[in-house]
Scaffold this active site. Structure first.
Site, short mmCIF file in Angstrom:
data_model
loop_
_atom_site.label_atom_id
_atom_site.label_comp_id
_atom_site.label_asym_id
_atom_site.label_seq_id
_atom_site.Cartn_x
_atom_site.Cartn_y
_atom_site.Cartn_z
N GLY A 131 0.83 -1.21 0.00
CA GLY A 131 0.00 0.00 0.00
C GLY A 131 0.86 1.25 0.00
CE1 TYR A 132 5.40 0.65 0.51
CE2 TYR A 132 6.44 0.37 -1.62
CZ TYR A 132 6.40 0.10 -0.28
OH TYR A 132 7.35 -0.71 0.27
CB SER A 133 0.17 4.11 -5.57
OG SER A 133 1.38 3.61 -6.04
CB SER A 165 -0.30 -5.68 -7.28
OG SER A 165 0.01 -4.70 -8.21
CD GLU A 248 8.45 -3.05 -7.87
OE1 GLU A 248 8.36 -2.12 -7.07
OE2 GLU A 248 7.52 -3.43 -8.59
C1 LIG Z 1 0.67 -3.07 -12.87
C2 LIG Z 1 0.83 -2.11 -11.76
C3 LIG Z 1 0.95 -2.58 -10.47
C4 LIG Z 1 1.05 -1.67 -9.43
N1 LIG Z 1 1.11 -2.19 -8.16
C5 LIG Z 1 1.16 -1.34 -7.12
C6 LIG Z 1 1.13 -1.84 -5.79
O1 LIG Z 1 1.07 -3.06 -5.55
N2 LIG Z 1 1.15 -0.97 -4.79
C7 LIG Z 1 1.22 0.38 -5.00
O2 LIG Z 1 1.28 1.12 -4.03
N3 LIG Z 1 1.22 0.90 -6.25
C8 LIG Z 1 1.19 0.08 -7.31
N4 LIG Z 1 1.16 0.57 -8.59
C9 LIG Z 1 1.12 2.02 -8.80
C10 LIG Z 1 2.39 2.58 -9.38
O3 LIG Z 1 3.44 2.57 -8.45
C11 LIG Z 1 2.06 3.99 -9.87
O4 LIG Z 1 1.10 3.88 -10.91
C12 LIG Z 1 3.28 4.70 -10.39
O5 LIG Z 1 4.15 5.01 -9.33
C13 LIG Z 1 2.89 6.00 -11.15
O6 LIG Z 1 2.06 6.79 -10.36
P1 LIG Z 1 0.66 7.39 -10.95
O7 LIG Z 1 -0.10 6.25 -11.57
O8 LIG Z 1 0.02 8.15 -9.85
O9 LIG Z 1 1.09 8.35 -12.13
P2 LIG Z 1 1.64 9.85 -11.97
O10 LIG Z 1 2.67 9.89 -10.91
O11 LIG Z 1 0.48 10.76 -11.84
O12 LIG Z 1 2.35 10.06 -13.36
C14 LIG Z 1 1.62 10.37 -14.55
C15 LIG Z 1 2.63 10.66 -15.65
O13 LIG Z 1 3.45 11.80 -15.29
C16 LIG Z 1 4.83 11.45 -15.33
N5 LIG Z 1 5.55 12.12 -14.24
C17 LIG Z 1 5.15 12.24 -12.96
N6 LIG Z 1 6.09 12.88 -12.24
C18 LIG Z 1 7.10 13.19 -13.08
C19 LIG Z 1 8.36 13.85 -12.94
N7 LIG Z 1 8.77 14.33 -11.75
N8 LIG Z 1 9.15 13.97 -14.03
C20 LIG Z 1 8.76 13.48 -15.23
N9 LIG Z 1 7.58 12.85 -15.44
C21 LIG Z 1 6.76 12.71 -14.37
C22 LIG Z 1 4.87 9.95 -15.15
O14 LIG Z 1 6.02 9.38 -15.76
C23 LIG Z 1 3.59 9.50 -15.89
O15 LIG Z 1 3.86 9.41 -17.26
C24 LIG Z 1 1.06 -0.29 -9.66
C25 LIG Z 1 0.95 0.18 -10.97
C26 LIG Z 1 0.81 -0.70 -12.01
C27 LIG Z 1 0.66 -0.19 -13.40
#
Ligand SMILES: Cc1cc2nc3c(=O)[nH]c(=O)nc-3n(C[C@H](O)[C@H](O)[C@H](O)COP(=O)(O)OP(=O)(O)OC[C@H]3O[C@@H](n4cnc5c(N)ncnc54)[C@H](O)[C@@H]3O)c2cc1C
Length: 396
Positions: A131-133, A165, A248
């Site tokens: 539970g991070y995001s 996940s 990871e």
């Molecule tokens: C298959 C899958 C499994 C996952 N499993 C887990 C899980 O088990 N637990 C959990 O906690 N999370 C999980 N996640 C979440 C994942 O960690 C986040 O989706 C990821 O960190 C991106 O965050 P966001 O979706 O909020 O996108 P955002 O952070 O909103 O990013 C949106 C876009 O902006 C870009 N962006 C954002 N900040 C910057 C920057 N500073 N510089 C340049 N570009 C930037 C990003 O590259 C992206 O293209 C999972 C995601 C996926 C797809």
């Protein structure tokens, strides 16, 4: 770099091969790695975990007093490499438990936490989710808002997580929360170990475009967790999480899995035809295969470099972002190439025309967010490489 193995290491490799010949449930079969395929084969996978556990090969280099193998990093690499070569299932079934919860417990856990949580991870009796995001905190994880306030000998959690996940299958969650609203954002966080059946916790599965529900959003309404469930000190959550994310991004075994997929692609290219001849004769297909081959080899050598650092007791950190970035590119290109080689059949998920087992490449294509976004997006890996490896300024 020295690539030769000692006679003891070679003996260990032979022992692993004998074990795999007898116990690998995937021998001679091509099996999907998606959730549905894994659930359908759960009894075989549990027997595989037990066989590994009996050899002390789950948690290979974890301390023996908690049920780990107490083994060395080179033998562990040999084991993972041989398993991947033989198409064996992953080592141990509690994926997140083994990948980062266990290493986090070993580094930051109390003695009671280690004794309580490590053995069930090794025996695949308990599964973990992460539970991070949050909806407003993904790439910028340190902006998270989910909070835990002290009430006597408990924390009371309120807030939301998303993209968790395997939440529907897990019994436990490693949760990153804000415990100090007044501290600088990286310092005010703590890690809690939370049972998934805690009162006030709601799990809502999220369906993805392949039709599966691999993750969920989680809502916390006054969820109470005893303070002894905190991993590390209060305010140390960011350090615990960084350890997890480095784990990871540094897996060596996944390179062997990529090599496998590359072999499958070459095999597919021999069987399919483009313009009246085998696809493998097509110059564009050959060039794309060669590029994949070179990138995977570069990743393998980087993986060995990480291993060397670990053997020297040096920390691995920012450099693992290079392999994470390359892996994302390789996985996406593999899916595209597989579907391109299959031609019009490559656009079908179901039906009689799929050229490879279980619409392998089509699912690979649709599963791209797993390897591209999960664990940090390519943009974020590029930021890490730019700032922490190349020393470029943060703001331009
Ligand atoms: C298959 C899958 C499994 C996952 N499993 C887990 C899980 O088990 N637990 C959990 O906690 N999370 C999980 N996640 C979440 C994942 O960690 C986040 O989706 C990821 O960190 C991106 O965050 P966001 O979706 O909020 O996108 P955002 O952070 O909103 O990013 C949106 C876009 O902006 C870009 N962006 C954002 N900040 C910057 C920057 N500073 N510089 C340049 N570009 C930037 C990003 O590259 C992206 O293209 C999972 C995601 C996926 C797809």
């Amino acid at each position: 770099m020295n690539f030769t193995f000692s006679p003891e290491e070679e003996r260990f490799r032979s022992e692993v091969r004998v074990f795999l010949a007898e116990k690998n449930p995937n021998r001679g079969e091509k099996i999907g790695s998606d959730i549905e395929s894994s659930l359908a084969r759960l009894p075989q996978l549990l027997a595989w975990n037990q066989a590994l556990y009996d050899k002390h090969w789950v948690g290979f280099n974890w301390p023996q007093r908690y049920g780990g193998g107490g083994g060395g990093l080179i033998e562990q690499m040999i084991l993972k490499e041989e398993c991947a070569k033989d198409h064996a299932p992953i080592l141990g079934l509690s994926y997140m438990g083994l990948a980062w919860v266990g290493p986090g417990l070993i580094k930051y856990g109390t003695e009671e936490q280690k004794q309580r949580f490590i053995p069930p991870i090794l025996k695949a009796e308990e599964h973990w989710c992460t539970g991070y995001s949050e909806p407003g905190a993904g790439s910028d994880l340190a902006s998270l808002q989910c909070k835990a306030e002290r009430d006597g000998d408990h924390y009371v959690i309120n807030g939301q997580k998303i993209w968790t996940s395997l939440a529907s299958w897990a019994q436990w969650m490693i949760l990153l929360v804000r415990t100090d609203l007044s501290a600088p954002k990286h310092l005010g966080m703590s890690c809690l170990l939370v049972p998934m059946d805690a009162e006030g916790m709601e799990v809502r599965p999220i369906k993805v475009m392949s039709g599966e529900t691999p993750f969920a959003e989680i809502f916390f309404n006054d969820v109470r967790v005893p303070i002894e469930n905190r991993l590390g000190e209060e305010g140390q959550g960011w350090d615990v999480t960084k350890t997890a994310l480095a784990n990871e991004r540094s897996s060596i075994a996944e390179v062997t899995a990529l090599q496998h997929n590359l072999e499958d692609l070459k095999d597919l290219a021999r069987r399919c035809r483009i313009g009246g001849r085998a696809a493998i004769e097509d110059s564009s297909v050959r060039s794309r295969l060669a590029k994949l081959d070179c990138t995977i080899e570069a990743m393998r050598l980087s993986g060995l470099r990480f291993l060397t650092k670990q053997l020297r007791g040096e920390p691995i950190g920012a450099e693992t972002s290079v392999n994470k970035l390359l892996r994302a590119q390789v996985e996406v290109e593999m899916g595209r190439l597989g579907c391109d080689i299959e031609g019009s059949a490559g656009r079908l998920l179901k039906g009689p025309h799929g050229m490879d087992v279980g619409a392998k490449w089509q699912k690979h294509m649709l599963g791209w967010p797993t390897t591209v976004i999960g664990g940090g997006t390519p943009n974020i890996q590029k930021n890490v490489i730019a700032e922490r490896i190349l020393g470029l300024p943060h703001d331009v």
